[in-house]
Design a protein around this motif. Structure first.
Motif, PDB file in Angstrom:
ATOM      1  N   ARG A   1       0.832  -1.205   0.000  1.00  0.00           N
ATOM      2  CA  ARG A   1       0.000   0.000   0.000  1.00  0.00           C
ATOM      3  C   ARG A   1       0.863   1.251   0.000  1.00  0.00           C
ATOM      4  NH1 ARG A   1      -5.301   0.556   3.431  1.00  0.00           N
ATOM      5  NH2 ARG A   1      -5.817  -0.899   1.801  1.00  0.00           N
ATOM      6  N   ARG A   2       1.960   1.228   0.782  1.00  0.00           N
ATOM      7  CA  ARG A   2       2.862   2.382   0.799  1.00  0.00           C
ATOM      8  C   ARG A   2       3.485   2.589  -0.573  1.00  0.00           C
ATOM      9  NH1 ARG A   2       5.780   0.451   5.752  1.00  0.00           N
ATOM     10  NH2 ARG A   2       7.663   0.890   4.562  1.00  0.00           N
ATOM     11  N   MET A   3       3.880   1.506  -1.244  1.00  0.00           N
ATOM     12  CA  MET A   3       4.444   1.641  -2.586  1.00  0.00           C
ATOM     13  C   MET A   3       3.419   2.201  -3.561  1.00  0.00           C
ATOM     14  SD  MET A   3       6.812  -1.694  -3.107  1.00  0.00           S
ATOM     15  CE  MET A   3       8.296  -1.943  -2.161  1.00  0.00           C
ATOM     16  N   GLY A   4       2.182   1.757  -3.446  1.00  0.00           N
ATOM     17  CA  GLY A   4       1.125   2.272  -4.317  1.00  0.00           C
ATOM     18  C   GLY A   4       0.866   3.755  -4.113  1.00  0.00           C
ATOM     19  N   VAL A   5       0.860   4.176  -2.862  1.00  0.00           N
ATOM     20  CA  VAL A   5       0.664   5.604  -2.565  1.00  0.00           C
ATOM     21  C   VAL A   5       1.827   6.422  -3.121  1.00  0.00           C
ATOM     22  CG1 VAL A   5       0.506   7.293  -0.692  1.00  0.00           C
ATOM     23  CG2 VAL A   5      -0.809   5.183  -0.580  1.00  0.00           C
ATOM     24  N   HIS A   6       3.036   5.887  -3.009  1.00  0.00           N
ATOM     25  CA  HIS A   6       4.202   6.592  -3.546  1.00  0.00           C
ATOM     26  C   HIS A   6       4.143   6.702  -5.071  1.00  0.00           C
ATOM     27  CE1 HIS A   6       6.695   7.522  -0.123  1.00  0.00           C
ATOM     28  NE2 HIS A   6       6.471   6.316   0.376  1.00  0.00           N
ATOM     29  N   VAL A   7       3.695   5.659  -5.742  1.00  0.00           N
ATOM     30  CA  VAL A   7       3.585   5.719  -7.204  1.00  0.00           C
ATOM     31  C   VAL A   7       2.584   6.797  -7.605  1.00  0.00           C
ATOM     32  CG1 VAL A   7       2.762   4.477  -9.242  1.00  0.00           C
ATOM     33  CG2 VAL A   7       4.327   3.366  -7.675  1.00  0.00           C
ATOM     34  N   LEU A   8       1.432   6.814  -6.962  1.00  0.00           N
ATOM     35  CA  LEU A   8       0.399   7.795  -7.317  1.00  0.00           C
ATOM     36  C   LEU A   8       0.832   9.228  -6.997  1.00  0.00           C
ATOM     37  CD1 LEU A   8      -2.830   5.928  -6.187  1.00  0.00           C
ATOM     38  CD2 LEU A   8      -1.943   6.233  -8.509  1.00  0.00           C
ATOM     39  N   SER A   9       1.429   9.436  -5.829  1.00  0.00           N
ATOM     40  CA  SER A   9       1.864  10.794  -5.490  1.00  0.00           C
ATOM     41  C   SER A   9       3.029  11.228  -6.378  1.00  0.00           C
ATOM     42  CB  SER A   9       2.238  10.891  -4.016  1.00  0.00           C
ATOM     43  OG  SER A   9       3.334  10.066  -3.714  1.00  0.00           O
ATOM     44  N   GLY A  10       3.946  10.316  -6.684  1.00  0.00           N
ATOM     45  CA  GLY A  10       5.061  10.649  -7.573  1.00  0.00           C
ATOM     46  C   GLY A  10       4.599  10.974  -8.977  1.00  0.00           C
ATOM     47  N   LEU A  11       3.643  10.203  -9.471  1.00  0.00           N
ATOM     48  CA  LEU A  11       3.091  10.480 -10.796  1.00  0.00           C
ATOM     49  C   LEU A  11       2.404  11.840 -10.831  1.00  0.00           C
ATOM     50  CD1 LEU A  11       2.408   9.543 -13.659  1.00  0.00           C
ATOM     51  CD2 LEU A  11       0.393   8.417 -12.710  1.00  0.00           C
ATOM     52  N   ALA A  12       1.688  12.179  -9.758  1.00  0.00           N
ATOM     53  CA  ALA A  12       1.034  13.491  -9.696  1.00  0.00           C
ATOM     54  C   ALA A  12       2.059  14.622  -9.721  1.00  0.00           C
ATOM     55  CB  ALA A  12       0.172  13.580  -8.438  1.00  0.00           C
ATOM     56  N   VAL A  13       3.164  14.455  -9.017  1.00  0.00           N
ATOM     57  CA  VAL A  13       4.210  15.490  -9.003  1.00  0.00           C
ATOM     58  C   VAL A  13       4.854  15.613 -10.377  1.00  0.00           C
ATOM     59  CG1 VAL A  13       6.465  16.098  -8.062  1.00  0.00           C
ATOM     60  CG2 VAL A  13       4.660  15.308  -6.552  1.00  0.00           C
ATOM     61  N   LEU A  14       5.161  14.493 -11.018  1.00  0.00           N
ATOM     62  CA  LEU A  14       5.799  14.550 -12.338  1.00  0.00           C
ATOM     63  C   LEU A  14       4.886  15.165 -13.388  1.00  0.00           C
ATOM     64  CD1 LEU A  14       7.639  11.108 -12.428  1.00  0.00           C
ATOM     65  CD2 LEU A  14       8.652  13.378 -12.148  1.00  0.00           C
ATOM     66  N   VAL A  15       3.615  14.820 -13.364  1.00  0.00           N
ATOM     67  CA  VAL A  15       2.676  15.400 -14.327  1.00  0.00           C
ATOM     68  C   VAL A  15       2.484  16.889 -14.056  1.00  0.00           C
ATOM     69  CG1 VAL A  15       0.254  15.376 -15.062  1.00  0.00           C
ATOM     70  CG2 VAL A  15       1.519  13.238 -14.837  1.00  0.00           C
ATOM     71  N   THR A  16       2.434  17.272 -12.791  1.00  0.00           N
ATOM     72  CA  THR A  16       2.319  18.700 -12.446  1.00  0.00           C
ATOM     73  C   THR A  16       3.553  19.466 -12.908  1.00  0.00           C
ATOM     74  OG1 THR A  16       0.957  18.148 -10.534  1.00  0.00           O
ATOM     75  CG2 THR A  16       1.969  20.325 -10.567  1.00  0.00           C
ATOM     76  N   GLY A  17       4.733  18.893 -12.712  1.00  0.00           N
ATOM     77  CA  GLY A  17       5.961  19.539 -13.185  1.00  0.00           C
ATOM     78  C   GLY A  17       5.991  19.666 -14.693  1.00  0.00           C
TER      79      GLY A  17
END
Length: 91
Positions: free
Chosen positions: A41-57
């Motif tokens: 679950r922690r890995m999944g949350v990290h993937v989603l939050s990381g993807l959100a940051v990369l797309v925002t950037g």
């Protein structure tokens, strides 16, 4: 651009978030001890939050690979891990 090239571009775009999603929960468990949230679950949350940051950037800068995006990715990933490990309640 072929389908293979498009796939490689997308993979290389997501690779920083995927790498942090794999290694940061393992390091967080080593540093802070086992958390109440499962590793998957922690890995999944990290993937989603990381993807959100990369797309925002990408949206803000108009291109990927900016150092400010990677700094934001690291700060968000560390904050998410701290929250998931309940760092405020540490011994």
């Amino acid at each position: 651009m072929t389908f293979w090239q498009l796939g490689l571009h997308l993979f290389n775009f997501l690779l920083p978030a995927l790498a942090l999603a794999i290694f940061l929960p393992l390091a967080g468990g080593w540093v802070m001890g086992p958390g109440r949230t499962s590793l998957g679950r922690r890995m999944g949350v990290h993937v989603l939050s990381g993807l959100a940051v990369l797309v925002t950037g990408l949206w803000l800068h108009g291109q990927d690979g900016k150092m400010s995006t990677y700094i934001a990715l690291l700060l968000v990933a560390a904050t998410v891990e701290w929250l998931l490990q309940r760092g405020w309640a540490s011994k």
